[in-house]
Scaffold this motif. Structure first.
Motif, PDB file in Angstrom:
ATOM      1  N   GLY A  70      58.427  13.757  49.404  1.00 25.42           N
ATOM      2  CA  GLY A  70      57.417  14.389  48.685  1.00 25.42           C
ATOM      3  C   GLY A  70      57.546  14.496  46.879  1.00 25.42           C
ATOM      4  N   THR A  71      59.225  13.198  46.529  1.00 23.09           N
ATOM      5  CA  THR A  71      59.295  13.362  45.079  1.00 23.09           C
ATOM      6  C   THR A  71      58.376  11.745  44.676  1.00 23.09           C
ATOM      7  OG1 THR A  71      61.136  12.210  45.886  1.00 23.09           O
ATOM      8  CG2 THR A  71      61.331  14.614  45.934  1.00 23.09           C
ATOM      9  N   LEU A  72      58.162  11.998  45.670  1.00 25.58           N
ATOM     10  CA  LEU A  72      57.438   9.813  44.880  1.00 25.58           C
ATOM     11  C   LEU A  72      56.193  10.186  44.461  1.00 25.58           C
ATOM     12  CD1 LEU A  72      58.275   7.675  48.778  1.00 25.58           C
ATOM     13  CD2 LEU A  72      59.429   7.733  46.182  1.00 25.58           C
ATOM     14  N   ARG A 117      52.843   4.321  47.913  1.00 23.30           N
ATOM     15  CA  ARG A 117      51.980   3.084  48.843  1.00 23.30           C
ATOM     16  C   ARG A 117      52.615   2.002  48.487  1.00 23.30           C
ATOM     17  NH1 ARG A 117      47.420   1.820  47.492  1.00 23.30           N
ATOM     18  NH2 ARG A 117      46.570   4.087  47.877  1.00 23.30           N
ATOM     19  N   LEU A 118      54.045   2.124  47.956  1.00 25.93           N
ATOM     20  CA  LEU A 118      55.067   1.437  48.536  1.00 25.93           C
ATOM     21  C   LEU A 118      56.154   1.192  49.801  1.00 25.93           C
ATOM     22  CD1 LEU A 118      56.644   0.354  44.959  1.00 25.93           C
ATOM     23  CD2 LEU A 118      55.379  -1.406  46.231  1.00 25.93           C
ATOM     24  N   LEU A 119      56.447   2.647  50.152  1.00 24.25           N
ATOM     25  CA  LEU A 119      56.794   3.333  51.043  1.00 24.25           C
ATOM     26  C   LEU A 119      56.074   2.733  52.333  1.00 24.25           C
ATOM     27  CD1 LEU A 119      58.876   5.221  52.622  1.00 24.25           C
ATOM     28  CD2 LEU A 119      57.391   6.655  52.534  1.00 24.25           C
ATOM     29  N   GLU A 120      54.766   2.752  52.197  1.00 20.17           N
ATOM     30  CA  GLU A 120      53.605   3.062  53.273  1.00 20.17           C
ATOM     31  C   GLU A 120      54.406   0.843  54.196  1.00 20.17           C
ATOM     32  OE1 GLU A 120      50.494   3.882  55.048  1.00 20.17           O
ATOM     33  OE2 GLU A 120      51.410   5.852  54.567  1.00 20.17           O
ATOM     34  N   VAL A 151      63.281   9.053  52.125  1.00 19.72           N
ATOM     35  CA  VAL A 151      62.342   7.936  52.558  1.00 19.72           C
ATOM     36  C   VAL A 151      62.778   7.009  53.785  1.00 19.72           C
ATOM     37  CG1 VAL A 151      62.078   5.629  51.073  1.00 19.72           C
ATOM     38  CG2 VAL A 151      61.390   7.708  50.077  1.00 19.72           C
ATOM     39  N   ARG A 152      64.107   6.417  54.084  1.00 20.29           N
ATOM     40  CA  ARG A 152      64.602   6.248  54.413  1.00 20.29           C
ATOM     41  C   ARG A 152      64.204   6.396  56.380  1.00 20.29           C
ATOM     42  NH1 ARG A 152      69.135   7.381  54.576  1.00 20.29           N
ATOM     43  NH2 ARG A 152      70.679   5.303  53.796  1.00 20.29           N
TER      44      ARG A 152
END
Length: 261
Positions: free
Chosen positions: A153-155, A161-164, A98-99
């Motif tokens: 891949g674990t999200l 969507r929040l990562l975007e 994620v980071r």
């Protein structure tokens, strides 16, 4: 609520062969404002969004951002000028954390050359450490701090969507374009998303939002522009738009759309 005009759209039009998909659309987005764009299916929302995002060339009209023409600019050049879009379908960089995904979003702002990175200079190491810290701040902001080191891949879909959003914010935008951000989200996720978008606007970042979920958009937007058959038929506050006879008429075939607001 809002400041200077960042985006000015005048007479925007798009023709596909003999079909005039969008015609003579005018709109403005100001710093710190949330502008919603709505319309029945086939109203020209997605085409308008794509032209503003630089993914589709306009047939007519003009787009200016901070007084500068956007005509002919590719998508990556838009990001460098401070216009960032999120996608309706999550598009993470696979096999990265994620980071790391958020750090990729900083590419338009990071100072330093590829040679410095390859040479592993002290300056490059400091820049990478600063980028990681900034990425962690954004990951925390969207509520994904617990998953900062997790493989994307674990999200879940909602977390993706929040990562975007975090990755978009990493580019330090002045304007964020959201394409159906509430699509596929649970009510709880929509509530969290709405709160995040409000906080983004409170930072002085302008938001242009296209959304089918009327309840979500009407509770969030400062102003709303309504399209129908490729033309703007109304604009104003959510309350003004919902009371406009032209808008009510346009939505008569979309049972419950305005009633859900």
């Amino acid at each position: 609520m809002s400041g200077d005009v960042l985006l000015a759209v005048q007479g925007l039009g798009k023709r596909f062969g003999g079909l005039q998909a969008v015609a003579d659309v005018d709109l403005e987005v100001r710093a710190g404002e949330i502008l919603g764009v709505i319309g029945p299916n086939g109203a020209g929302k997605s085409t308008t969004f794509s032209m503003i995002a630089g993914a589709l060339p306009a047939t007519s009209g003009s787009l200016h951002f901070r007084g500068e023409s956007l005509a002919g600019l590719p998508t990556h050049a838009m990001a460098a000028r401070g216009i960032v879009r999120t996608f309706q379908h999550n598009k993470p960089f696979a096999s990265m954390s994620v980071r790391e995904n958020v750090m990729v979003g900083m590419h338009t702002r990071l100072a330093g050359s590829l040679w410095k990175v390859l040479a592993a200079t002290a300056g490059a190491a400091r820049a990478e450490a600063d980028a990681a810290r900034r990425a962690d701040e954004l990951v925390d902001f969207v509520g994904l701090g617990e998953w900062r080191d997790a493989d994307v891949g674990t999200l879940s879909f909602g977390q993706g969507r929040l990562l975007e959003i975090a990755r978009g914010l990493a580019a330090e935008p002045r304007l964020m374009l959201f394409d159906e951000p509430a699509a596929g989200l649970t009510p709880h996720e929509c509530e969290r998303l709405s709160d995040i978008i409000r906080q983004i606007s409170q930072r002085g970042i302008a938001v242009l939002l296209i959304e089918h979920d009327m309840r979500f958009l009407m509770a969030l937007a400062d102003r709303v522009v309504v399209l129908n058959f490729g033309r703007k038929i109304a604009q104003g506050t959510p309350a003004e738009v919902q009371a406009d006879p032209a808008v009510v008429s346009a939505y008569l075939g979309d049972v419950g759309a305005l009633g859900d607001a």
